[in-house]
Design an enzyme around this catalytic site. Structure first.
Site: not given
Ligand code: SDX
Length: 442
Positions: A318, A375
């Site tokens: 998140h 989720d």
């Molecule tokens: C919702 O914003 C809100 O409040 C949203 C929400 C709401 O109520 O409205 O809470 C609802 O959208 C919840 C999120 C649902 N999405 C998912 O579950 C999809 C999977 N999650 C990710 O794609 C991600 O965590 C996000 C999109 C939720 C957040 O992405 P960020 O903040 O842009 O984080 P990032 O992509 O910069 O990741 C930082 C690091 C990276 O690794 P490095 O490059 O540092 O090595 O964390 C890793 C990412 O690869 N990472 C994950 C991951 N999420 C981030 N690695 C594996 N699995 C994941 N799910």
């Protein structure tokens, strides 16, 4: 009762200043401090004073507004609607009560709640002209496409709510209209894709019970679920009702900042929520768990692939929560309660828990502060309620409508409101001369 306006800068919120030293200029900028001691540097005059703009892709470091609606402490895993902890609201409140709290800033009195329930009932039916839109959709059409289209189409049948002049009474009517219509639209979309007769709303039923009736009643058999099923849906909707400046709510504010009406603004929120990184994640989690169940990789192999960055663990991570998402804890508990009452089980819940237990002891996830988000378990509850997979994000939308309306109206009432128009850093070609067609070389 007017909605609580966004806090304006005053002695309590504007303190001290921050000195910024740039190569050509040094400037003092005001520091804004929020109710929970969050600090912000106010850069609203930054370009005027320095000639610079700031760059923040994804807005991870940028507050787009001041808001009095929802507070999240991502490090502590705190979520409050108008100061009330989400755990208390989920356990004791109703979705309609929480909607009024989010939009108007206070828990409603019994009288106000009853009056609003009456308005919701008045607005449950769709104009018969809208039925023909459903008949034009293909049966395989995605319910999110239908929902966004039909919410916007409501503007054709409610011209009185297109006016940008909003007062308390008109806002109540607009809220009741959108909250009621999204349920009827969602249920009609489902019936249409199933080739079943649409079930009209029943004014004698509560908001959640009426939705379940429209979804699952049939001409020969009325659906009358046990109270615990209704409470599970109520909790699901309360937990999704608002989440401050998430992608879809920021979209609603962006669209609303141009003066767009509530239907157009909410429809834009539905479109933003559809993405798999946002509200579409609840579907992606189930597809991921089903893939594992279907004899795909076992949870340990899945985690290894995630760590190799072959794909993301959907339902994890998140932008704001760097600790447990409090909603995921409540939803996991609700899964257990619901299954106990229904006398059912779902192997996907076991798989989800196994995945979580592996990930939450693995440094890759702990270092990146990746925890289950809203989720991760929500789809398992929806499956137990009989909601089909392609309607999961529609359910998220129904929950989020009060939050979208609350932010749309807070922006509308903000004396500092300006149309949202960010700057950019241009990285394209410099000035060039036009080249006639026959002189062009690929
Ligand atoms: C919702 O914003 C809100 O409040 C949203 C929400 C709401 O109520 O409205 O809470 C609802 O959208 C919840 C999120 C649902 N999405 C998912 O579950 C999809 C999977 N999650 C990710 O794609 C991600 O965590 C996000 C999109 C939720 C957040 O992405 P960020 O903040 O842009 O984080 P990032 O992509 O910069 O990741 C930082 C690091 C990276 O690794 P490095 O490059 O540092 O090595 O964390 C890793 C990412 O690869 N990472 C994950 C991951 N999420 C981030 N690695 C594996 N699995 C994941 N799910």
């Amino acid at each position: 009762m007017q909605p609580a306006p966004a806090p304006a800068p005053d002695a309590d919120t504007q303190r001290a200043s921050a000195r910024v030293q740039l190569p050509e200029v040094e400037v003092d900028l005001p520091v804004i401090v929020g109710t929970e001691d969050e600090h912000a540097v106010d850069i609203s005059r930054f370009r005027d004073k320095t000639g610079y703009v700031t760059l923040d892709p994804g807005f991870g470091n940028t507050a787009a507004c001041k808001s009095a609606i929802t507070y999240i402490d991502g490090e502590q895993g705190i979520l409050r609607y108008r100061g009330y902890p989400i755990e208390e609201l989920a356990e004791t409140s109703t979705f309609v009560e929480v909607a009024l709290l989010l939009i108007f800033g206070e828990l409603p009195t019994k009288e106000r709640l009853e009056r609003f329930r009456g308005m919701l009932t008045d607005e449950q039916l769709l104009h018969e002209g809208m039925r023909y839109h459903f008949e034009g959709f293909p049966s395989h059409g995605h319910p999110m496409a239908m929902l966004s289209a039909m919410i916007n189409a409501c503007g054709c049948y409610h011209p009185e709510l297109l006016s940008s002049e909003m007062d308390d009474e008109r806002l109540l009517r607009a809220t009741a209209t959108v909250m009621s219509k999204v349920c009827t639209i969602a249920a009609f979309s489902y019936k249409m894709t199933k080739g079943q007769r649409m079930e009209y709303p029943d004014p004698s039923l509560s908001y959640c019970r009426n939705f379940l009736h429209m979804m699952f009643s049939k001409p020969h058999r009325r659906y009358d679920p046990p109270l615990q099923v209704v409470r599970a849906l109520t909790k699901f909707l309360i937990l999704h009702a608002d989440h401050e400046q998430n992608c879809s709510t920021s979209t609603v504010r962006m669209v609303g900042s141009s003066g767009a009406n509530v239907f157009a603004s909410v429809a834009s929120g539905v479109c933003a929520l559809w993405g798999p990184l946002h509200g579409g994640a609840n579907m992606a989690v189930i597809e991921m768990l089903q893939e594992i169940q279907a004899g795909g990789d076992d949870p340990k192999t899945v985690v290894a692939k995630v760590k190799d960055k072959k794909f993301r663990l959907m339902g994890f991570g998140h932008r704001v929560y760097k600790n447990f998402d409090p909603r995921s804890k409540i939803l996991e508990k609700t899964c257990t309660e619901l299954f106990d009452v229904l006398g059912v089980s779902d192997p996907l819940l076991d798989t989800a828990r196994e995945l979580a237990s592996i990930a939450l002891t693995d440094d890759y996830f702990l270092e990146r502060k990746l925890y289950p988000n809203v989720d991760f378990y929500s789809g398992i509850i929806l499956r137990a309620l009989g909601i089909p997979l392609n309607m999961f994000t529609v359910m998220f939308s129904i929950g989020r409508v009060p939050g979208w309306i609350a932010h749309w109206y807070e922006l509308y009432g903000d004396p500092d409101r300006r149309i949202c128009r960010p700057r950019q850093i241009y990285t394209g070609a410099g000035k060039r001369e036009y080249v006639p067609m026959d002189a062009r070389r690929c």
